[in-house]
Design a protein around this motif. Structure first.
Motif, PDB file in Angstrom:
ATOM      1  N   ALA A 103       0.853  -1.141   0.095  1.00  0.00           N
ATOM      2  CA  ALA A 103      -0.160  -0.001  -0.133  1.00  0.00           C
ATOM      3  C   ALA A 103       0.993   1.254  -0.060  1.00  0.00           C
ATOM      4  O   ALA A 103       0.442   2.494  -0.058  1.00  0.00           O
ATOM      5  N   ASP A 104       2.126   1.145  -0.142  1.00  0.00           N
ATOM      6  CA  ASP A 104       3.111   2.178  -0.193  1.00  0.00           C
ATOM      7  C   ASP A 104       2.651   3.407  -1.339  1.00  0.00           C
ATOM      8  O   ASP A 104       2.259   2.986  -2.453  1.00  0.00           O
ATOM      9  N   ASP A 105       2.974   4.448  -0.908  1.00  0.00           N
ATOM     10  CA  ASP A 105       2.690   5.746  -1.791  1.00  0.00           C
ATOM     11  C   ASP A 105       3.886   5.630  -3.173  1.00  0.00           C
ATOM     12  O   ASP A 105       3.294   6.281  -3.881  1.00  0.00           O
ATOM     13  N   ASP A 106       4.740   5.127  -2.884  1.00  0.00           N
ATOM     14  CA  ASP A 106       5.797   5.055  -3.813  1.00  0.00           C
ATOM     15  C   ASP A 106       5.725   3.967  -4.785  1.00  0.00           C
ATOM     16  O   ASP A 106       5.590   2.682  -4.438  1.00  0.00           O
ATOM     17  N   TYR A 107       5.719   4.093  -6.189  1.00  0.00           N
ATOM     18  CA  TYR A 107       5.464   3.415  -7.061  1.00  0.00           C
ATOM     19  C   TYR A 107       6.379   2.272  -7.178  1.00  0.00           C
ATOM     20  O   TYR A 107       6.042   1.185  -7.279  1.00  0.00           O
ATOM     21  N   TYR A 108       7.683   2.730  -7.001  1.00  0.00           N
ATOM     22  CA  TYR A 108       8.713   1.676  -7.112  1.00  0.00           C
ATOM     23  C   TYR A 108       8.794   0.860  -5.703  1.00  0.00           C
ATOM     24  O   TYR A 108       9.355  -0.255  -5.973  1.00  0.00           O
ATOM     25  N   VAL A 109       8.499   1.160  -4.825  1.00  0.00           N
ATOM     26  CA  VAL A 109       8.038   0.368  -3.556  1.00  0.00           C
ATOM     27  C   VAL A 109       7.568  -0.902  -3.989  1.00  0.00           C
ATOM     28  O   VAL A 109       7.586  -2.181  -3.668  1.00  0.00           O
ATOM     29  N   ARG A 110       6.188  -0.593  -4.411  1.00  0.00           N
ATOM     30  CA  ARG A 110       5.438  -1.512  -4.834  1.00  0.00           C
ATOM     31  C   ARG A 110       5.705  -2.340  -6.000  1.00  0.00           C
ATOM     32  O   ARG A 110       5.837  -3.578  -6.001  1.00  0.00           O
TER      33      ARG A 110
ATOM     34  N   HIS B 200      -1.653 -11.029  -4.816  1.00  0.00           N
ATOM     35  CA  HIS B 200      -2.152 -10.981  -6.217  1.00  0.00           C
ATOM     36  C   HIS B 200      -2.999  -9.613  -6.852  1.00  0.00           C
ATOM     37  O   HIS B 200      -2.424  -9.370  -7.957  1.00  0.00           O
ATOM     38  N   GLU B 201      -3.520  -8.925  -6.069  1.00  0.00           N
ATOM     39  CA  GLU B 201      -4.064  -7.758  -6.457  1.00  0.00           C
ATOM     40  C   GLU B 201      -2.895  -6.909  -7.058  1.00  0.00           C
ATOM     41  O   GLU B 201      -3.228  -6.071  -8.213  1.00  0.00           O
ATOM     42  N   LEU B 202      -1.701  -6.609  -6.273  1.00  0.00           N
ATOM     43  CA  LEU B 202      -0.953  -5.762  -6.708  1.00  0.00           C
ATOM     44  C   LEU B 202      -0.023  -6.283  -7.860  1.00  0.00           C
ATOM     45  O   LEU B 202       0.200  -5.595  -8.828  1.00  0.00           O
ATOM     46  N   LEU B 203       0.026  -7.583  -7.994  1.00  0.00           N
ATOM     47  CA  LEU B 203       0.525  -8.195  -9.319  1.00  0.00           C
ATOM     48  C   LEU B 203      -0.255  -7.700 -10.453  1.00  0.00           C
ATOM     49  O   LEU B 203       0.490  -7.447 -11.416  1.00  0.00           O
TER      50      LEU B 203
ATOM     51  N   GLU C  48      -2.265  -5.477 -10.684  1.00  0.00           N
ATOM     52  CA  GLU C  48      -2.095  -4.017 -11.065  1.00  0.00           C
ATOM     53  C   GLU C  48      -1.046  -3.669 -12.055  1.00  0.00           C
ATOM     54  O   GLU C  48      -0.799  -2.761 -12.685  1.00  0.00           O
ATOM     55  N   MET C  49       0.335  -4.030 -11.357  1.00  0.00           N
ATOM     56  CA  MET C  49       1.418  -3.842 -12.127  1.00  0.00           C
ATOM     57  C   MET C  49       1.772  -4.450 -13.681  1.00  0.00           C
ATOM     58  O   MET C  49       2.211  -3.957 -14.375  1.00  0.00           O
ATOM     59  N   PHE C  50       1.049  -5.578 -13.496  1.00  0.00           N
ATOM     60  CA  PHE C  50       0.977  -6.333 -15.014  1.00  0.00           C
ATOM     61  C   PHE C  50       0.150  -5.291 -15.855  1.00  0.00           C
ATOM     62  O   PHE C  50       0.889  -5.459 -17.114  1.00  0.00           O
ATOM     63  N   ALA C  51      -0.585  -4.801 -15.491  1.00  0.00           N
ATOM     64  CA  ALA C  51      -1.440  -3.796 -16.262  1.00  0.00           C
ATOM     65  C   ALA C  51      -0.853  -2.484 -16.614  1.00  0.00           C
ATOM     66  O   ALA C  51      -0.988  -1.954 -17.602  1.00  0.00           O
ATOM     67  N   ASP C  52       0.045  -2.136 -15.657  1.00  0.00           N
ATOM     68  CA  ASP C  52       0.390  -0.840 -15.712  1.00  0.00           C
ATOM     69  C   ASP C  52       2.075  -0.596 -16.121  1.00  0.00           C
ATOM     70  O   ASP C  52       2.345   0.394 -16.555  1.00  0.00           O
ATOM     71  N   TRP C  53       2.718  -1.301 -15.315  1.00  0.00           N
ATOM     72  CA  TRP C  53       4.414  -1.195 -15.424  1.00  0.00           C
ATOM     73  C   TRP C  53       4.685  -1.376 -17.106  1.00  0.00           C
ATOM     74  O   TRP C  53       4.414  -2.316 -17.812  1.00  0.00           O
ATOM     75  N   ASN C  54       5.787  -0.397 -17.303  1.00  0.00           N
ATOM     76  CA  ASN C  54       6.082  -0.308 -18.895  1.00  0.00           C
ATOM     77  C   ASN C  54       7.535  -1.166 -18.829  1.00  0.00           C
ATOM     78  O   ASN C  54       8.354  -0.722 -19.965  1.00  0.00           O
TER      79      ASN C  54
ATOM     80  N   PHE D 108       0.673 -14.982  -8.223  1.00  0.00           N
ATOM     81  CA  PHE D 108      -0.407 -14.215  -9.391  1.00  0.00           C
ATOM     82  C   PHE D 108      -1.259 -15.391  -9.362  1.00  0.00           C
ATOM     83  O   PHE D 108      -0.971 -16.471 -10.424  1.00  0.00           O
ATOM     84  N   ALA D 109      -2.380 -15.467  -8.833  1.00  0.00           N
ATOM     85  CA  ALA D 109      -3.407 -16.307  -8.779  1.00  0.00           C
ATOM     86  C   ALA D 109      -4.204 -16.530 -10.327  1.00  0.00           C
ATOM     87  O   ALA D 109      -4.678 -15.375 -10.797  1.00  0.00           O
ATOM     88  N   ARG D 110      -4.173 -17.535 -11.087  1.00  0.00           N
ATOM     89  CA  ARG D 110      -4.796 -17.373 -12.479  1.00  0.00           C
ATOM     90  C   ARG D 110      -6.168 -17.625 -12.389  1.00  0.00           C
ATOM     91  O   ARG D 110      -6.868 -16.964 -13.342  1.00  0.00           O
ATOM     92  N   CYS D 111      -6.615 -18.504 -11.457  1.00  0.00           N
ATOM     93  CA  CYS D 111      -8.321 -18.925 -11.601  1.00  0.00           C
ATOM     94  C   CYS D 111      -9.112 -17.553 -11.316  1.00  0.00           C
ATOM     95  O   CYS D 111      -8.641 -16.846 -10.245  1.00  0.00           O
ATOM     96  N   GLY D 112      -9.810 -17.223 -12.202  1.00  0.00           N
ATOM     97  CA  GLY D 112     -10.664 -16.252 -11.953  1.00  0.00           C
ATOM     98  C   GLY D 112     -10.335 -15.090 -13.037  1.00  0.00           C
ATOM     99  O   GLY D 112     -11.001 -13.753 -13.014  1.00  0.00           O
ATOM    100  N   LEU D 113      -9.111 -15.223 -13.489  1.00  0.00           N
ATOM    101  CA  LEU D 113      -8.685 -13.996 -14.403  1.00  0.00           C
ATOM    102  C   LEU D 113      -9.415 -13.939 -15.711  1.00  0.00           C
ATOM    103  O   LEU D 113      -9.429 -12.925 -16.612  1.00  0.00           O
ATOM    104  N   ALA D 114     -10.252 -14.999 -16.192  1.00  0.00           N
ATOM    105  CA  ALA D 114     -11.159 -14.690 -17.370  1.00  0.00           C
ATOM    106  C   ALA D 114     -12.075 -13.393 -17.245  1.00  0.00           C
ATOM    107  O   ALA D 114     -12.626 -12.977 -18.255  1.00  0.00           O
ATOM    108  N   ARG D 115     -12.348 -12.964 -15.968  1.00  0.00           N
ATOM    109  CA  ARG D 115     -13.174 -11.923 -15.900  1.00  0.00           C
ATOM    110  C   ARG D 115     -12.785 -10.537 -16.457  1.00  0.00           C
ATOM    111  O   ARG D 115     -13.496  -9.778 -16.513  1.00  0.00           O
ATOM    112  N   LEU D 116     -11.335 -10.720 -16.764  1.00  0.00           N
ATOM    113  CA  LEU D 116     -10.851  -9.358 -17.256  1.00  0.00           C
ATOM    114  C   LEU D 116     -10.867  -9.419 -18.674  1.00  0.00           C
ATOM    115  O   LEU D 116     -10.285  -8.463 -19.333  1.00  0.00           O
TER     116      LEU D 116
END
Length: 493
Positions: free
Chosen positions: A359-366, A377-380, A382-388, A401-409
């Protein structure tokens, strides 16, 4: 589906309503498309389910289409590597030898290649990446007729001690120099050491100098520091030596900002003297003070420091805290972003620390929490979607990185999330087919190689208007269909 794609369906897969004449006409059309053949060949070579007989056919093709593009840096399935190292073209084998992901057993084959260039590349790669080749191979290389190979072999892991020591008497001076080190020197026979000391070649004498060099302790007093003429040793002393009070005072007030920076980092410099540098004119000096272990959080907060962009080394005292849950909790609560980033590098972190850092404010900590395999899982996601970063795709292989349920995306606007949906083991074939039509090529490629893709769509994607390389890589492709593709491409069976 285009005309040629429809013909592919009829010819390669035996659609029943196709007449013999139609099949013959379509075969002529397909046999002329060498660009399409090249895509099939590259895909089949990387197909994890391709049997040995398919791979042997692929790697008899000479010339192999564009091997640099798909053989040089890809992780090769073991069966592919075994077949590839037997390719008749030494240029192809050299490309394979340069692959840093090549399995050790395949590299061992190439280290004995009949072509000297292939052999040299393989030995250099084994040395560079610390690949331990079979003992009999390293001995053969170290005792062979080519001096260059003997030179490289001197640095191979697993080379027997007696063989390495014998190289100190090699006819070639480069080999003799490579065999002389601080480890080998005391183990050499006295007459060999004497010959090395008197060797006419400067490379050998330099190796002897390095092997017999005794490191003089760094200066710790003002007198010794002023007498030191080596600038590197002066800076090392400033940053690491157990300096006395007088030398510490000299360093913290020195005109050379590099020496002040060293003093700011040196844990042997008293806290009070180091804190005097908290208002130094140089930003990098102030930053060094802010990272000291003996500075309180209140003092740290009072220092005007800036954190430059990019990677920063983890302070030694933070590394020393790895394994101490209470110390890690304290550092993770620091106001200093570089200390919090450093905590993420610990191999094990308490759950509450992971929660705080996630939950850190710094992007690079996360981000670093994700890179070091601690993130939830949730942070992974988030970063999977956002990190360049170039390796963003590797986040999908982190342990949380929990795979079950990702079909919702699958309907998300972000193509990376649609890509992630295909990692869901419960995704239905209909979803995989839908994503094989996605607007993003990466998503389409992922779907094309997915074994759940319905067969008609897989066949369609093998055509010139589809994704032939990804489709040929699909492990659900039946062996006989793989053979059909190679037949059409004119590859001997």
């Amino acid at each position: 589906m285009g005309h040629k794609d429809d013909q592919l369906t009829r010819v390669a897969f035996g659609v029943s309503e196709a007449t013999d004449a139609a099949r013959a006409d379509a075969r002529r059309l397909l046999e002329a498309d060498t660009a399409l053949h090249a895509e099939w060949i590259a895909g089949l070579a990387m197909n994890s389910a391709a049997p040995e007989e398919i791979l042997r056919r692929v790697f008899t093709i000479d010339p192999l289409p564009d091997p640099q593009r798909w053989l040089a840096y890809r992780k090769l399935p073991p069966k592919t590597a075994r077949a590839a190292v037997a390719h008749p073209d030494p240029q192809v084998r050299r490309i394979i030898a340069e692959n840093p992901y090549l399995p050790p057993e395949a590299l061992a084959v190439l280290a004995q290649d009949p072509d000297p260039k292939v052999q040299r590349v393989a030995v250099v790669m084994a040395r560079e990446y610390g690949v331990e080749l079979p003992t009999e191979v390293t001995v053969r290389l170290a005792t062979g007729p080519e001096a260059r190979l003997r030179y490289f072999a001197a640095g191979l892991p697993g080379l027997p001690d007696e063989t390495l020591l014998s190289l100190a008497e090699d006819p070639d001076p480069r080999v003799r120099a490579a065999a002389i080190s601080s480890w080998s020197w005391p183990r050499l026979r006295p007459e060999v050491r004497a010959a090395a000391e008197a060797d006419p070649d400067p490379q050998v004498r330099k190796a002897v100098e390095g092997a017999t060099h005794i490191e003089v302790p760094l200066p710790t007093t003002v007198e010794d520091f002023l007498a030191e003429t080596d600038e590197r040793r002066r800076r090392d002393a400033a940053s690491t030596a157990p300096v006395d009070a007088a030398l510490a005072a000299l360093l913290t007030t020195h005109d050379d900002s590099a020496l002040r920076h060293g003093a700011a980092r040196n844990p042997h410099v008293p806290t009070a003297l180091a804190l005097a540098l908290a208002s130094d004119a140089e930003p990098f000096v102030r930053l060094a003070v802010s990272l000291r272990a003996d500075v309180t959080e209140e003092q740290r907060a009072g220092i005007d420091y800036n954190v430059p962009p990019g990677r920063h080394p983890v302070p030694a005292w933070v590394k020393e805290a790895f394994g101490d849950p209470d110390a890690l909790r304290e550092i993770a609560a620091s106001s200093h972003v570089l200390l919090r980033r450093g905590v993420t590098c610990a191999l094990e972190l308490p759950g509450d620390v992971v929660e705080r850092l996630a939950a850190d404010d710094d992007y690079y900590v996360r981000l670093m929490l994700c890179e070091n395999d601690h993130a939830p899982h949730e942070l992974l996601v988030e970063m999977f979607a956002d990190w360049n970063g170039l390796s963003w795709g590797t986040l999908a292989y982190r342990r949380n990185f929990a795979r079950c349920g990702l079909a919702r995306l699958a309907d998300e606007p972000n193509f990376r999330l649609r890509y992630a949906a295909l990692f869901d083991p419960q995704a239905e074939p209909e979803l995989v087919e839908r994503l094989s039509h996605d607007t993003n090529r990466l998503v389409r490629n992922h779907a094309a190689a997915d074994p759940r893709l319905p067969r008609p769509r897989l066949v369609e994607l093998l055509g010139e208007h589809g994704l032939p390389r990804a489709a040929a890589r699909n492990p659900a492709l039946p062996t006989e269909l793989m053979h059909q593709l190679l037949n059409v491409a004119g590859v001997d069976r």
